[in-house]
Design a protein around this motif. Structure first.
Motif, PDB file in Angstrom:
ATOM      1  N   PRO A 184       0.799  -1.226   0.000  1.00  0.00           N
ATOM      2  CA  PRO A 184       0.000   0.000   0.000  1.00  0.00           C
ATOM      3  C   PRO A 184       0.832   1.276   0.000  1.00  0.00           C
ATOM      4  N   PRO A 227      -7.612   4.836  -4.853  1.00  0.00           N
ATOM      5  CA  PRO A 227      -8.020   4.354  -3.524  1.00  0.00           C
ATOM      6  C   PRO A 227      -8.403   2.873  -3.541  1.00  0.00           C
ATOM      7  N   ARG A 228      -9.013   2.407  -4.624  1.00  0.00           N
ATOM      8  CA  ARG A 228      -9.349   0.987  -4.726  1.00  0.00           C
ATOM      9  C   ARG A 228      -8.090   0.126  -4.746  1.00  0.00           C
ATOM     10  N   VAL A 230      -5.246   0.862  -3.451  1.00  0.00           N
ATOM     11  CA  VAL A 230      -4.636   0.904  -2.125  1.00  0.00           C
ATOM     12  C   VAL A 230      -5.367  -0.052  -1.174  1.00  0.00           C
ATOM     13  N   ARG A 231      -6.700  -0.035  -1.225  1.00  0.00           N
ATOM     14  CA  ARG A 231      -7.488  -0.884  -0.329  1.00  0.00           C
ATOM     15  C   ARG A 231      -7.318  -2.365  -0.646  1.00  0.00           C
ATOM     16  N   ASN A 232      -7.239  -2.686  -1.932  1.00  0.00           N
ATOM     17  CA  ASN A 232      -7.163  -4.086  -2.356  1.00  0.00           C
ATOM     18  C   ASN A 232      -6.152  -4.195  -3.491  1.00  0.00           C
ATOM     19  N   ASP A 235      -7.009  -5.990  -6.825  1.00  0.00           N
ATOM     20  CA  ASP A 235      -8.054  -5.467  -7.709  1.00  0.00           C
ATOM     21  C   ASP A 235      -7.425  -5.150  -9.066  1.00  0.00           C
ATOM     22  N   ARG A 333      -6.882  11.072   3.775  1.00  0.00           N
ATOM     23  CA  ARG A 333      -7.925  10.163   4.261  1.00  0.00           C
ATOM     24  C   ARG A 333      -8.216   9.046   3.280  1.00  0.00           C
ATOM     25  N   MET A 334      -8.482   9.394   2.007  1.00  0.00           N
ATOM     26  CA  MET A 334      -8.849   8.357   1.040  1.00  0.00           C
ATOM     27  C   MET A 334      -7.672   7.428   0.733  1.00  0.00           C
ATOM     28  N   GLY A 336      -4.482   7.672   2.568  1.00  0.00           N
ATOM     29  CA  GLY A 336      -3.801   7.362   3.818  1.00  0.00           C
ATOM     30  C   GLY A 336      -2.307   7.617   3.790  1.00  0.00           C
TER      31      GLY A 336
END
Length: 385
Positions: A184, A227-228, A230-232, A235, A333-334, A336
């Protein structure tokens, strides 16, 4: 006639790295490529499988895997020696921006002679440098289509830029599978680098209506898909969209350039080893505020792409504040991004770099003149949340 939009690199999106590289090499008649990379990327399963596929077809590959972050001029020289020792006819640069920078430097020197530091002088001519195939494993630098490289002078620790239209890659090969699983923090930093390429190009003196349209799309893609990723990290759709956005942003480097944010990142990065993508992300809010008096409509548009909502008939000062807040929301925030304070660098120490920032190569693209006083203002805003 000044051409405002130029892209000479053949760009290929692929699900089959080895097969695509083989097709390119056969099409161009290259049989002895030198892989330029780092020691980690050289062992990635996809990269090993691609080299095996080339070898099975009779392609004689050699590997130069001595690339490190913030590459030195000496690393380029070592790569030139490896190229000559292999009697190579082409280069496959595979990795992040550092690998691309070293490979482009090797290609310049093997064609033109001398040392790479010679070509930091824009008056030194550079002949066409064919034969470089660029395969990014991160989505940020855009080096696969850029005309720029940055190397560090080992004696002075200064970062030096070479701008060379004749040394752009012959091909860029985009395979998002190479970025699957990228941690990330690296995803955030590389993605912010791409976003800032587009945002700074949008605000540059060199911008045109054509580059503006591409920069707007790059920022849109990164706002919606980074952001997607980073989260997963698995993906694949997000990884592919982010990779395409980063390549388009690299294209904009050649046409619209970057401005003071990259000047700050080059100066502070070489001195304090701040990750480049993080540095430009810390710098952009101050740059937006600095540029807003002369380009309020563009600063407002960046905010709108980032989801900002403006009150009806809001004055320019208010829309600037809202736009800057929208970027910080995206960054902090989105995505991080960790606080700049984690680096433990004293603010007064930062401000001592104002003169170096003011006279860094890309500062002149900023649509307001920058002297030491203005650079100090930008450094005061650096990393403020």
């Amino acid at each position: 006639m000044e051409v405002k939009m130029l892209q000479k690199v053949k760009v290929v999106c692929t699900d089959d790295l080895g097969g695509t590289l083989l097709e390119i090499l056969n099409a161009e008649g290259y049989r002895r490529p030198l892989f330029v990379t780092d020691s980690f990327v050289a062992t990635m399963p996809l990269v090993v499988a691609a080299r095996r596929k080339l070898a099975d077809d009779g392609i004689d590959c050699a590997v130069f895997d001595e690339v490190r972050p913030d590459p030195l001029c000496e690393t380029v020289a070592a790569g030139v020696e490896a190229f000559r020792a292999h009697e190579a006819d082409s280069i496959i640069a595979i990795g992040g921006g550092s690998s691309m920078d070293v490979a482009r430097g090797v290609n310049i020197v093997r064609v033109n002679g001398g040392e790479i530091i010679d070509y930091t002088d824009p008056n030194v001519p550079i002949a066409d440098c064919p034969g470089m195939i660029a395969v990014p494993t991160t989505s940020g630098t855009g080096s696969e289509v850029s005309n720029a490289l940055v190397v560090t002078d080992g004696a002075t620790q200064r970062k030096l830029a070479v701008l060379a239209d004749p040394a752009v890659s012959e091909y860029a090969v985009l395979n998002p599978d190479l970025t699957i699983g990228l941690p990330p923090r690296m995803t955030i930093a590389s993605g912010l680098d791409a976003f800032c390429h587009a945002a700074e190009g949008y605000l540059s003196r060199m911008a045109s209506p054509i580059t503006d349209a591409v920069c707007e799309k790059v920022m849109f893609l990164l706002y919606n898909y980074l952001p997607r990723a980073v989260r997963n990290g698995e993906d694949r759709e997000a990884r592919e969209r982010v990779m395409v956005a980063a390549t388009l942003a690299g294209w904009m480097l050649n046409n619209a350039g970057t401005i003071a944010g990259h000047s700050i990142a080059h100066v502070l990065g070489s001195k304090y080893h701040i990750v480049h993508g993080e540095a430009v992300g810390y710098a952009l809010p101050g740059v937006m505020e600095f540029v807003a008096p002369v380009m309020p409509h563009k600063v407002r548009e960046i905010g709108q792409i980032l989801g900002a909502v403006y009150p009806e008939n809001a004055p320019e000062e208010q829309t600037t504040v809202i736009a800057v807040r929208a970027f910080k929301e995206f960054r902090d925030r989105m995505l991080g991004l960790h606080p700049f304070e984690d680096y433990g660098i004293d603010r007064d120490e930062l401000l001592a770099n104002a003169q170096a920032v003011a006279y860094e190569r890309f500062a002149g693209n900023t649509p307001r003149d920058i002297g030491p006083a203005e650079a100090r203002q930008l450094l005061e805003a650096f990393g403020v949340r």
